[in-house]
Scaffold this motif. Structure first.
Motif, PDB file in Angstrom:
ATOM      1  N   THR A   1       0.797   4.258  -0.414  1.00 47.61           N
ATOM      2  CA  THR A   1       0.506   5.575   0.137  1.00 47.61           C
ATOM      3  C   THR A   1       0.786   5.660   1.625  1.00 47.61           C
ATOM      4  O   THR A   1       0.827   6.737   2.203  1.00 47.61           O
ATOM      5  N   GLN A   2       1.016   4.516   2.250  1.00 46.33           N
ATOM      6  CA  GLN A   2       1.198   4.560   3.708  1.00 46.33           C
ATOM      7  C   GLN A   2       2.525   3.947   4.160  1.00 46.33           C
ATOM      8  O   GLN A   2       2.595   3.287   5.192  1.00 46.33           O
TER       9      GLN A   2
ATOM     10  N   ASN B  17       0.885  -1.176   0.000  1.00 47.09           N
ATOM     11  CA  ASN B  17       0.000   0.000   0.000  1.00 47.09           C
ATOM     12  C   ASN B  17       0.917   1.218   0.000  1.00 47.09           C
ATOM     13  O   ASN B  17       1.357   1.717   1.024  1.00 47.09           O
TER      14      ASN B  17
END
Lengths: 392, 548
Positions: free
Chosen positions: B419-420, B417
């Motif tokens: 974006t994190q 993921n």
């Protein structure tokens, strides 16, 4: 009749033809009976050594090795002295393995005198180095039991009362040349509660029988090299404590292992107290074991602190002797024919060839004779019981 | 002035010392000189301190006697009595010659021992230099500690004093070898010579009488081996041989031994005869018949006699020391049929010996050795370690297995993921910390401290460690403090430690700091010394509390 020329050839050839030995064996010679006796005594030892008995686990053992003329004999290959020293090296390793808080010293005797090869110490390295060097000593003269026992007593008499004081003599000569009456010395040994055991390499000698009987030790004479090794390993096990030994509380230190790094502000480089006189070896280092009483540093345990005299050990060292406190129960012997199902030993997965098999009383698994001996001598726990322990 | 109890052996008047007239006194333990007219001695030396004496050569007009001490100083006495100077000087010399050797051995031995120890052991020598030369502890203290320790386990001393038995075959071991041209070589070692002297004291006497005045040692031994005394058939050739006397003494000795008889009835051959009820139902006693001796028998009996005599002498020489004749207690307690019999063969001992002769250990039931049962209380405490006072949270192995399975499961089902995620700098610093050489992995890498400190500094530090170790060892050996002697010692050791710290440790530390070495080299030593000081402090406060 035609064994005669064959025997002559063997003697001239100078080496033994092992298949000839086997031939004698099958014809029912004495050798098979002797082996049977040895085996039975091994089994008896396993059965007898149960029940919790107080053992002397802090041992001070002096080993006296005979270096007289008779050690040059070639009946043990290449000669008795080399064979003895080699077996002693493995003995030293085993001894410190099984008795981590004990000490060992080596004395040699020849030419009617005795001298110390190594002092009583707890580190196996020195002993092994000295034994390796001793292979080249000249075997000359007669041994002196009196002088070697006297020399051993000089250090043993200063040892505290709760430790066990022992002397093990490897004697190959049939004579001993003493400056005074050895009966007096035997009385002194009894008074000092020193236990003397003898391993003879030639034959039974009366004075050794008396010596071991009076002091409570054991006397055996070897048959061949493998028997020699077995007899030596008998002395690795700590002996039962005599009724007169005092019991007391022993002070020990359990230093934690400190690992420090250079970036650690508190790190102080230091020398190990045991390596001060060696020119090579560990120099300055940051971590180690610091004695809780005097802060002296050591690189390995167990050791006796040179500065304050405290015995420093780690917990696993003591835990190694727990199997003496909780011995494994003897397995029940039963004839193989009576077993219903499998004829396979649970431990080695081999077929049960012997007449008897052994069953563990708790998990009911069946073991062959060899595995039973191994379990009781070395493993100290039933392998099937371990496996079958259900997870919590 | 001399104490009244001193015995004055010789007084010589008119002896000058340093151009002063006076009198020379030789006493039991020292030599002293006092100027004339005065009561006190101005020069006094113990014989133990004197290394040797020297006299002026005979031709010289000045008759002098010089005493050289162990320390190297020398004192000279000038005998100025006109008539008797030479006689006086010789009398003094003779007396000193007799007295000095008696005192010499004691003093020399100690010094020699100390010197030898210092030479053999470089570590000890270094320790001596560090501690005594720099006046941290005094010489006496150093040697008191050292000699006291090594007395118990000094192998060299015990080797020197080891008594050696006499091998029964020592004469046979000599083994002559032919040296090519019709001669024989006998190899004599010091051991064999000592055995011969101890077994045959007559030979020793002959040796003392003849060597070195009349015969050299080699000649003596050559004659010994040539004489018939040594050889098997001892036919007395005449009195020319110096050993024929020894032969006669041996005969006398042998006869006396035979007369003594044998005490142990089990071994006495003469009494082992069939006692039959002969004619007359035991009334008339039969005389033992003497067999006719042939010539062959007599030569055999000579050899046998010689053999028996040799064995008897060897046994007598071996048992000479410390054997209390007739110790019945030893015989009854030591029931092993030992043929070294006492002179008292009481009935209880006889019974024991008879008992032993008819019983065999192997046929008896085996006696099990007595063992003590182990009495373990609360044996379940052995199954786990000591229970901590506060409850701590332990993770069981099952927990760890569970967490491992969980992580494995997570990794399998990982979907990135993006974006994190962590920012790249944090991530790279974390990776750097966890790689070998990083901050969190320092313990695994080799410690390079050895290379950072120069070797000479390390060497000096090692010496400091050795010296500190020695002092600390004596300090810690004083605890627990039971006696006033230990109290004194512990206080003294503490002051020694402080002195050591000031005189040795601080200069070293300053030197190191001047060299800009960043490592704190003396920190550990200081820590050890600090621990010792705090122990002392605790002990002192406890003592104060106990006193008040």
């Amino acid at each position: 009749m035609d064994e005669e020329p064959e025997r002559a050839k063997r003697w001239e050839g100078g080496y033994e033809r092992t298949w000839e030995v086997l031939k004698e064996d099958e014809s029912g010679s004495l050798k098979a009976t002797v082996e049977e006796i040895l085996f039975q005594s091994k089994r008896k030892r396993v059965i007898e050594s149960h029940g919790q008995v107080r053992l002397g686990m802090m041992r001070h053992l002096h080993v006296v090795i005979d270096c007289s003329r008779s050690m040059d004999d070639h009946d043990l290959k290449p000669n008795r002295l080399t064979s003895t020293l080699k077996l002693m090296e493995s003995f030293v390793d085993e001894y410190f393995d099984q008795n981590p808080i004990s000490q060992l010293g080596i004395i040699t005797t020849k030419n009617k005198r005795a001298e110390k090869l190594t002092d009583l110490a707890g580190n196996p390295k020195n002993h092994i180095v000295a034994l390796k060097k001793a292979v080249t000593t000249l075997c000359v003269g007669e041994p002196s039991l009196y002088n070697s026992l006297n020399l051993a007593i000089q250090t043993l008499k200063h040892m505290p009362g709760h430790t066990s004081r022992e002397i093990l003599i490897v004697l190959s000569s049939l004579t001993t040349c003493d400056p005074a009456n050895i009966c007096e010395l035997i009385k002194t040994l009894k008074a000092l509660k020193v236990r003397v055991s003898v391993i003879g390499l030639s034959a039974e000698v009366r004075v050794c029988t008396v010596l071991t009987r009076e002091t409570g030790g054991s006397y055996h004479v070897i048959l061949d090299e493998s028997h020699f090794k077995e007899l030596l390993m008998l002395h690795v096990k700590p002996p039962p404590a005599s009724s007169s030994s005092e019991c007391s509380l022993i002070r020990m230190g359990f230093p934690p292992h400190i690992i420090a790094s250079l970036t650690n502000q508190d790190a102080k480089p230091s020398f190990s107290m045991s390596h001060l006189d060696s020119s090579c070896g560990a120099g300055l280092s940051l971590g180690g074991y610091f004695c809780p009483q005097c802060q002296a540093k050591y690189t390995e345990l167990p050791v006796e602190c040179k500065v304050c005299g405290l015995t420093l050990v780690s917990a696993p060292h003591l835990a190694r002797s727990f199997h003496h406190l909780f011995p494994l129960a003897a397995f029940t012997e039963s004839p193989v024919d009576g077993l219903q199902d499998d004829r396979v030993c649970q431990a080695c997965q081999g077929e049960l060839k012997d007449k008897t098999a052994f069953t563990c009383p708790s998990c009911r698994s069946v073991f062959c004779v060899e595995c039973d001996l191994f379990i009781h001598d070395s493993l100290h726990c039933c392998p099937c019981c371990l496996h079958s322990q259900s997870p919590p | 002035m001399a104490s009244l109890s001193e015995e004055v052996l010789l007084v010589l008047k008119k002896v000058r010392q340093r151009k002063q007239d006076g009198t020379l006194y030789l006493m039991a333990e020292r030599i002293a000189w006092g100027p004339e007219g005065k009561d006190r001695f101005s020069v006094s030396h113990l014989y133990a301190d004197i290394r040797c004496q020297k006299i002026s050569p005979d031709g010289k007009s000045k008759i002098q006697l010089q005493l050289v001490l162990h320390t190297g100083d020398s004192t000279a006495f000038h005998f100025s009595n006109d008539s008797t100077a030479l006689k006086d000087r010789d009398a003094a010399k003779e007396l000193l010659q007799q007295l000095l050797p008696k005192f010499k051995k004691k003093a020399n031995k100690e010094l020699e021992e100390k010197n030898r120890m210092l030479q053999e052991d470089p570590v000890l020598f270094q320790l001596y230099k560090d501690l005594v030369v720099s006046q941290v502890i005094s010489t006496d203290e150093f040697w008191a500690n050292r000699l006291g320790d090594t007395n118990n386990s000094d192998s060299s001393l015990s080797n020197n004093k080891q008594e050696v038995g006499i091998s029964g075959a020592f004469l046979a071991d000599i083994r002559p070898q032919t040296d090519g041209c019709n001669g024989l070589r006998y190899n004599l070692t010091a051991d064999i010579i000592e055995s011969i002297f101890r077994t045959y004291p007559a030979v020793k006497q002959k040796y003392n009488e003849n060597v070195p005045h009349e015969l050299t040692e080699k000649e003596f031994w050559t004659r010994f081996f040539q004489s018939h005394y040594f050889h098997r058939d001892r036919i007395n050739t005449g009195t020319q041989d110096i050993f024929s006397e020894c032969g006669k003494q041996d005969e006398i000795g042998l006869k006396s031994m035979v007369v003594q008889g044998v005490k142990n009835p089990l071994v006495d051959l003469l009494s082992l005869e069939d006692k039959t009820l002969d004619e007359g139902y035991g009334v008339c006693t039969t005389m033992p018949s003497t067999s006719n001796r042939t010539v062959k028998d007599s030569s055999n009996s000579a050899i046998i006699k010689r053999f028996n005599h040799h064995s008897a002498m060897v046994l007598a020489a071996g048992s000479g020391k410390g054997e209390t004749a007739g110790d019945p207690a030893s015989e009854t307690s030591c029931t092993d049929g030992n043929s070294r019999d006492s002179d008292f063969f009481q009935p209880p001992v006889k019974k024991v010996k008879l008992q032993e002769a008819i019983e065999y250990e192997d046929l008896k039931k085996e006696k099990k050795p007595k063992t003590i049962a182990l009495n373990l209380k609360k044996s379940d405490r052995y199954a786990h370690g000591p229970v901590p006072l506060q409850s701590q949270h332990y993770s069981t192995s099952q927990d760890i297995i569970n967490s491992l399975n969980y992580i494995r499961h997570e990794m399998v089902n990982y979907k990135p993921n993006l974006t994190q995620v962590l920012c790249s700098t944090t991530a790279s610093s974390a990776i750097a910390a966890l790689s070998p050489g990083g901050v969190l992995m320092q313990a695994v890498t080799q410690q390079a401290i050895n290379q950072m400190v120069p070797t000479d500094v390390q060497g000096e530090l090692k010496h400091l460690y050795a010296a500190a170790g020695e002092l600390l060892r004596h300090f810690w050996s004083c605890f627990p403090v039971n006696t006033p002697f230990l109290e004194e010692k512990v206080t003294k050791m503490k002051s020694n430690l402080e002195r050591f710290q000031v005189s040795k440790l601080c200069p070293f530390q300053e030197k190191v700091q001047r060299q800009y070495l960043s490592a704190n080299l003396t920190g550990h030593l200081e820590q050890m010394l600090q621990t010792a000081y705090s122990k002392f402090h605790v002990w002192q406060t406890r003592r104060m509390l106990r006193k008040t």
